[in-house]
Design a protein around this motif. Structure first.
Motif, mmCIF file in Angstrom:
data_model
loop_
_atom_site.group_PDB
_atom_site.id
_atom_site.type_symbol
_atom_site.label_atom_id
_atom_site.label_comp_id
_atom_site.label_asym_id
_atom_site.label_seq_id
_atom_site.Cartn_x
_atom_site.Cartn_y
_atom_site.Cartn_z
ATOM 1 N N SER A 257 -6.279 4.019 7.838
ATOM 2 C CA SER A 257 -6.640 2.966 6.892
ATOM 3 C C SER A 257 -8.080 2.533 7.116
ATOM 4 C CB SER A 257 -5.712 1.747 7.045
ATOM 5 O OG SER A 257 -4.360 2.103 6.828
ATOM 6 N N SER A 258 -8.725 2.153 6.035
ATOM 7 C CA SER A 258 -10.084 1.635 6.100
ATOM 8 C C SER A 258 -10.045 0.140 6.352
ATOM 9 C CB SER A 258 -10.796 1.906 4.766
ATOM 10 O OG SER A 258 -10.240 1.086 3.743
ATOM 11 N N GLU A 259 -11.199 -0.467 6.419
ATOM 12 C CA GLU A 259 -11.274 -1.919 6.347
ATOM 13 C C GLU A 259 -10.771 -2.347 4.961
ATOM 14 O OE1 GLU A 259 -12.063 -3.946 8.647
ATOM 15 O OE2 GLU A 259 -13.393 -2.963 10.078
ATOM 16 N N PRO A 260 -10.407 -3.620 4.770
ATOM 17 C CA PRO A 260 -10.033 -4.081 3.430
ATOM 18 C C PRO A 260 -11.205 -3.921 2.466
ATOM 19 C CG PRO A 260 -9.332 -5.646 5.101
ATOM 20 C CD PRO A 260 -10.223 -4.671 5.791
ATOM 21 N N VAL A 261 -11.048 -3.044 1.462
ATOM 22 C CA VAL A 261 -12.173 -2.710 0.591
ATOM 23 C C VAL A 261 -11.872 -2.903 -0.889
ATOM 24 C CG1 VAL A 261 -13.248 -1.092 2.192
ATOM 25 C CG2 VAL A 261 -11.476 -0.264 0.626
ATOM 26 N N GLU A 262 -10.678 -3.354 -1.227
ATOM 27 C CA GLU A 262 -10.350 -3.602 -2.626
ATOM 28 C C GLU A 262 -9.894 -5.045 -2.780
ATOM 29 O OE1 GLU A 262 -9.028 0.549 -4.640
ATOM 30 O OE2 GLU A 262 -7.472 -0.524 -3.552
ATOM 31 N N LEU A 263 -10.290 -5.658 -3.862
ATOM 32 C CA LEU A 263 -9.951 -7.050 -4.135
ATOM 33 C C LEU A 263 -8.986 -7.134 -5.308
ATOM 34 C CD1 LEU A 263 -10.406 -10.178 -3.931
ATOM 35 C CD2 LEU A 263 -12.301 -9.845 -5.544
ATOM 36 N N PHE A 264 -7.846 -7.764 -5.092
ATOM 37 C CA PHE A 264 -6.965 -8.192 -6.176
ATOM 38 C C PHE A 264 -7.331 -9.641 -6.511
ATOM 39 C CE2 PHE A 264 -3.812 -4.828 -5.022
ATOM 40 C CZ PHE A 264 -3.572 -4.344 -6.307
ATOM 41 N N ALA A 265 -7.514 -9.926 -7.792
ATOM 42 C CA ALA A 265 -7.868 -11.286 -8.197
ATOM 43 C C ALA A 265 -7.353 -11.549 -9.603
ATOM 44 C CB ALA A 265 -9.387 -11.484 -8.151
ATOM 45 N N LEU A 266 -7.174 -12.820 -9.913
ATOM 46 C CA LEU A 266 -6.879 -13.233 -11.277
ATOM 47 C C LEU A 266 -8.183 -13.624 -11.954
ATOM 48 C CD1 LEU A 266 -3.700 -15.500 -10.917
ATOM 49 C CD2 LEU A 266 -3.802 -13.107 -11.652
ATOM 50 N N HIS A 445 -7.326 -8.906 -0.184
ATOM 51 C CA HIS A 445 -8.136 -7.708 0.007
ATOM 52 C C HIS A 445 -7.230 -6.632 0.602
ATOM 53 C CE1 HIS A 445 -11.694 -10.541 0.026
ATOM 54 N NE2 HIS A 445 -12.074 -9.611 -0.827
ATOM 55 N N VAL A 446 -7.370 -5.405 0.122
ATOM 56 C CA VAL A 446 -6.468 -4.315 0.485
ATOM 57 C C VAL A 446 -7.255 -3.152 1.076
ATOM 58 C CG1 VAL A 446 -4.569 -2.864 -0.325
ATOM 59 C CG2 VAL A 446 -5.107 -4.985 -1.525
ATOM 60 N N SER A 447 -6.667 -2.501 2.058
ATOM 61 C CA SER A 447 -7.268 -1.322 2.678
ATOM 62 C C SER A 447 -7.040 -0.084 1.818
ATOM 63 C CB SER A 447 -6.677 -1.085 4.070
ATOM 64 O OG SER A 447 -6.903 -2.184 4.921
ATOM 65 N N GLU A 448 -7.880 0.933 2.047
ATOM 66 C CA GLU A 448 -7.674 2.248 1.470
ATOM 67 C C GLU A 448 -6.915 3.066 2.506
ATOM 68 O OE1 GLU A 448 -10.949 4.285 -0.868
ATOM 69 O OE2 GLU A 448 -10.900 5.554 0.915
ATOM 70 N N ASN A 449 -5.814 3.703 2.102
ATOM 71 C CA ASN A 449 -4.919 4.342 3.048
ATOM 72 C C ASN A 449 -4.696 5.817 2.713
ATOM 73 O OD1 ASN A 449 -4.090 1.638 4.247
ATOM 74 N ND2 ASN A 449 -3.399 1.399 2.137
ATOM 75 N N TYR A 450 -4.614 6.621 3.760
ATOM 76 C CA TYR A 450 -4.375 8.048 3.595
ATOM 77 C C TYR A 450 -3.283 8.505 4.542
ATOM 78 C CZ TYR A 450 -8.761 8.285 0.987
ATOM 79 O OH TYR A 450 -9.755 8.102 0.065
ATOM 80 N N GLY A 451 -2.567 9.541 4.117
ATOM 81 C CA GLY A 451 -1.644 10.243 4.974
ATOM 82 C C GLY A 451 -2.223 11.599 5.302
ATOM 83 N N LEU A 452 -2.136 12.005 6.574
ATOM 84 C CA LEU A 452 -2.724 13.264 7.042
ATOM 85 C C LEU A 452 -1.650 14.148 7.655
ATOM 86 C CD1 LEU A 452 -5.880 11.863 8.917
ATOM 87 C CD2 LEU A 452 -5.672 12.446 6.488
ATOM 88 N N SER A 453 -1.774 15.441 7.420
ATOM 89 C CA SER A 453 -0.857 16.384 8.046
ATOM 90 C C SER A 453 -1.229 16.561 9.517
ATOM 91 C CB SER A 453 -0.917 17.735 7.326
ATOM 92 O OG SER A 453 -2.125 18.414 7.648
ATOM 93 N N PRO A 454 -0.317 17.091 10.344
ATOM 94 C CA PRO A 454 -0.631 17.295 11.768
ATOM 95 C C PRO A 454 -1.779 18.267 11.978
ATOM 96 C CG PRO A 454 1.740 17.421 11.383
ATOM 97 C CD PRO A 454 1.089 17.410 10.035
ATOM 98 N N GLU A 455 -2.049 19.136 10.996
ATOM 99 C CA GLU A 455 -3.111 20.126 11.153
ATOM 100 C C GLU A 455 -4.505 19.550 10.977
ATOM 101 O OE1 GLU A 455 0.676 22.029 10.244
ATOM 102 O OE2 GLU A 455 -0.458 20.499 9.180
ATOM 103 N N VAL A 456 -4.616 18.383 10.356
ATOM 104 C CA VAL A 456 -5.927 17.794 10.074
ATOM 105 C C VAL A 456 -6.500 17.181 11.344
ATOM 106 C CG1 VAL A 456 -7.151 15.990 8.824
ATOM 107 C CG2 VAL A 456 -5.447 17.383 7.646
#
Length: 485
Positions: A257-266, A445-456
């Motif tokens: 996960s990254s730092e919180p990089v997206e903002l949800f707002a009204l 604020h929301v993080s950017e998240n990734y899933g990685l295979s064991p080979e990466v």
């Protein structure tokens, strides 16, 4: 350079010292692998579908712009890049200087660089690309070994600007081909229900050949399908929505996960009668339980937001209140007479293609119902036409790790024009203005998240999100009981 940038960067230097100390103290298994291998095909999936790599046709939708930036970074380079601490560093340009007013900048170019078709990079090509991307407000010209950018207004943060967004250096051919100087080149592009792009390593890349031979990128893949693909070994890199990160980890998937990089707002349409009264908008802000959105809806992959910028970037986000106050919200609504008139439900519009947005919108509706405000939730029309709404749930990505550039971009995205950003105090005031007027209500604020295979191996993406797939290499899956690096 404007004092805003100087003050922000002074804070960043202090944070850099801490980050460097952290590098010294990280455990051994978090260090880059020492025996990288060349070869293999990296299988990557993403939700967005990008129609072109042409930087001149940059998407206006934030999520698509972020996807386009990841895609284009595989093929193209910029004249300037950000280092791991968000500071501009040389890329295709090795030096830059400006006049006293910062209206005229000269960027000295790296020698010996070639495009992926073997054509040498010359200043005229770089100048032509930047002129098309910067537009008529700028005058871009070439010298024998540099490009000059000039405008009739001060450009104190130009290097930071050129390190973000669409500002990639490209070369076009008469037949419509696009070539870059980046680590990969396009080998095949097929369109369909799920578009697939094959990238091959650029052996002549000035920064060195990437480790993998190929990247197989599939676009337009639903996030749930991505989560299944990474769990069953059908992909190597996938995007994970915040709500899927914990579940993926429970299934044995490596997650990053990254730092919180997206903002949800009204964002309110203050021309609509139902939300013209600022007391109604303030009551809405006070009624929303941001902590439950961050902890429950986003499964602790988000943090509560009272300001536009996250605290890791601004350093002052903690000054904005996020507390729930239902009693005060009811008092404000009583003062407006809403309890007597019982008006029609407020219309809340969200991106119907974003599952997380739907979850956040539902929780907002529940919170507002607790203080007597009925809400009708509506998904944004698929044809792109703006659905009439009293308030919109928007999702904006932080555009750059530079606080000044990020704040300016966010304010512009909300239609807010700051009076000035010359000092840190002015920047704080500019951010506070739409929040205190309750035209915009930050939620999380929301993080950017990734899933990685064991080979990466050696996944070393920037802390503010994005890819660095040229650094990644593939290794055999670890033996039973062995932890992947």
């Amino acid at each position: 350079m404007r004092r805003t940038a100087c003050l922000f960067h002074a804070r960043n230097k202090w944070l850099c010292a801490i980050a460097l100390l952290g590098v010294i103290l990280v455990p051994a298994n978090a260090r880059p692998s020492v025996r990288p291998r060349y070869g293999g095909t990296l299988r990557v999936q993403m939700r967005e579908r990008i129609a072109t790599i042409d930087p001149r046709r940059w998407p206006s939708v934030p999520s698509q712009a972020a996807a386009a930036e990841r895609l284009d970074s595989l093929i193209f380079d910029r004249v300037v890049r950000f280092d791991d601490h968000g500071m501009p560093q040389p890329a295709l340009a090795i030096s830059w200087q400006h006049d006293a007013q910062a209206k005229r900048w000269e960027f000295g170019l790296r020698k010996g660089v070639k495009f992926s078709d073997g054509t040498p990079m010359i200043p005229e090509t770089v100048a032509l690309a930047l002129q098309q991307l910067l537009g008529s407000a700028f005058d871009v010209s070439a010298t024998s070994d540099s490009v000059v950018i000039q405008a009739d207004h001060s450009l104190p943060d130009l290097p930071a600007l050129l390190a973000t967004g669409r500002y990639f250096i490209f070369r076009t051919t008469v037949g419509g081909g696009f070539f870059g100087t980046g680590p990969f080149q396009i080998d095949d592009w097929t369109s369909g229900a799920a578009s697939k792009v094959i990238f091959t390593a650029n052996d002549s890349c000035w920064a060195g050949r990437p480790f993998v031979d190929k990247i197989e990128l599939t676009m337009g893949v639903d996030t749930q399908l991505q989560a299944n693909a990474i769990a069953f070994g059908q992909a190597d890199v996938v995007e994970l929505p915040a709500s899927q990160v914990r579940r993926a980890a429970q299934r044995g998937v490596r997650t990053v996960s990254s730092e919180p990089v997206e903002l949800f707002a009204l964002q309110f349409d203050t021309t609509r009668p139902a939300v013209q009264d600022a007391r109604v908008r303030q009551a809405i802000s006070l009624a929303i339980d941001r902590a439950s959105i961050a902890d429950v809806i986003l499964q602790r992959q988000g943090i509560t937001a009272g300001g536009l910028l996250p605290n890791w970037l601004s350093g002052y986000a903690f000054l904005f209140p996020v507390a729930v106050d239902l009693a005060r919200a009811r008092e404000l609504l009583t003062a407006t007479g809403r309890e007597v008139s019982r008006p029609a439900p407020l219309v809340l519009v969200y991106d119907s293609g974003d599952e997380e947005a739907r979850g956040v919108a539902d929780r907002v509706a529940v919170n507002l119902n607790d203080v007597g405000i009925a809400v009708r939730i509506s998904g944004q029309a698929a044809d792109g036409k703006m659905t009439p709404a009293d308030m919109r749930l928007v999702r904006h990505r932080i555009a750059a790790p530079d606080p000044g550039a990020a704040l300016s971009e966010l304010l512009n995205s909300f239609g807010e024009v700051p009076a000035g950003l010359e000092t840190l105090e002015q920047a704080y005031a500019a951010e506070r203005a739409p929040i205190e007027a309750f035209r915009v209500v930050p939620l999380v604020h929301v993080s950017e998240n990734y899933g990685l295979s064991p080979e990466v191996r050696d996944w070393m993406a920037p802390r503010w999100g994005g890819w660095r797939l040229e650094d990644v290499w593939l290794a055999p899956a670890p033996a039973s009981g062995e932890k992947p690096q």
